[in-house]
Scaffold this motif. Structure first.
Motif, short mmCIF file in Angstrom:
data_model
loop_
_atom_site.label_atom_id
_atom_site.label_comp_id
_atom_site.label_asym_id
_atom_site.label_seq_id
_atom_site.Cartn_x
_atom_site.Cartn_y
_atom_site.Cartn_z
N ASP A 19 0.73 -1.19 -0.10
CA ASP A 19 -0.29 0.01 0.04
C ASP A 19 0.98 1.27 -0.06
O ASP A 19 0.80 2.14 0.70
CB ASP A 19 -0.97 -0.01 1.28
N GLN A 20 1.83 1.17 -0.96
CA GLN A 20 2.74 2.24 -0.80
C GLN A 20 2.69 3.15 -2.31
O GLN A 20 3.39 4.27 -2.29
CB GLN A 20 4.18 1.97 -0.78
N ALA A 21 2.03 2.64 -3.15
CA ALA A 21 2.10 3.35 -4.41
C ALA A 21 1.51 4.86 -4.39
O ALA A 21 1.94 5.57 -4.87
CB ALA A 21 1.30 2.24 -5.59
N ASP A 22 0.34 4.82 -3.56
CA ASP A 22 -0.33 6.18 -3.52
C ASP A 22 0.87 7.37 -2.81
O ASP A 22 0.73 8.26 -3.05
CB ASP A 22 -1.53 6.23 -2.72
N LEU A 23 1.50 6.54 -1.75
CA LEU A 23 2.32 7.38 -1.12
C LEU A 23 3.47 7.92 -2.19
O LEU A 23 3.95 9.07 -2.00
CB LEU A 23 3.22 6.76 0.15
N ILE A 24 4.04 6.93 -2.84
CA ILE A 24 4.97 7.40 -3.79
C ILE A 24 4.47 8.47 -4.60
O ILE A 24 5.16 9.40 -5.11
CB ILE A 24 5.63 6.30 -4.73
N ILE A 25 3.39 8.36 -5.41
CA ILE A 25 2.64 9.23 -6.14
C ILE A 25 2.53 10.62 -5.40
O ILE A 25 2.81 11.54 -5.89
CB ILE A 25 1.26 8.78 -6.64
N PHE A 26 2.28 10.54 -4.19
CA PHE A 26 2.22 11.79 -3.36
C PHE A 26 3.59 12.43 -3.21
O PHE A 26 3.74 13.71 -3.51
CB PHE A 26 1.57 11.58 -2.06
N LEU A 27 4.64 11.95 -2.84
CA LEU A 27 5.99 12.44 -2.89
C LEU A 27 6.33 13.01 -4.38
O LEU A 27 6.82 14.15 -4.44
CB LEU A 27 6.77 11.21 -2.52
#
Length: 194
Positions: A19-27
């Motif tokens: 569940d890290q894809a959205d976090l990377i997109i946010f970064l």
């Protein structure tokens, strides 16, 4: 490069598992620090206005473990930033599909706990080679955002405020592309010599 990277992130099964894809997109869309994003709560987002208030940070405290500080890394780190519309779409979907946890974090671990910035950076380090972007660190996103904002004509002060820097000279010296000024200089010189 950024659109290709974001597309690859969205399709990566391991990042989805974590569940890290959205976090990377946010970064990638904001240039925020990893600890700031790990500490981002839903009440800090205003999806209607398209803003995020950066006002917390996740750190590892000796003898305690992970804690959510009620402030970012620096005083200047406390800020409200406008979010790009593609990121808002990602966040709206996330809001609908993700249960809100005790800490009400936007990007908790898959078990709903506070996400460790170090582990997040490690997971990204493993993913970026697999995705074909071996040199893109979480910190690279800050530089990419600074350069994009510079090329869009924002002042060093505006970029510093967006990134949460107290001193615009730090933003210019460390984060902004060094070749942008060269291009502007060439155009200016052509105008007076041409």
């Amino acid at each position: 490069m950024l659109p290709k990277l974001i597309s690859a992130v969205k399709l990566d099964e391991r990042l989805e598992e974590l569940d890290q894809a959205d976090l990377i997109i946010f970064l990638a869309n904001t240039g925020c620090r990893v600890g700031e994003v790990c500490g981002l709560r839903w009440d800090a987002l205003d999806l209607a206005k398209g803003t995020a208030s950066i006002r917390a940070n996740v750190v590892r405290a000796t003898g305690v473990g992970l804690i959510i500080q009620d402030h970012p890394k620096t005083k200047a780190g406390v800020r409200t930033i406008a979010l790009p519309s593609p990121l808002l779409a990602v966040l709206r979907l996330r809001d609908k599909r993700s249960p809100h946890t005790d800490h009400d974090l936007v990007f908790p671990t898959v078990l709903g706990h506070v996400r460790d910035p170090r582990n997040t950076a490690r997971d990204w380090r493993e993913a970026r080679g697999r995705l074909g972007f071996p040199d893109v660190t979480t910190h690279s996103f800050r530089k990419t955002v600074a350069t994009a904002l510079d090329q869009a004509g924002l002042t060093a002060r505006e970029i510093a405020e967006y990134l949460g820097h107290e001193n615009p000279s730090l933003t210019q010296d460390v984060y902004m592309s060094k070749n942008t000024g060269g291009k502007r200089a060439a155009v200016a010189l052509a105008a007076i010599t041409g």
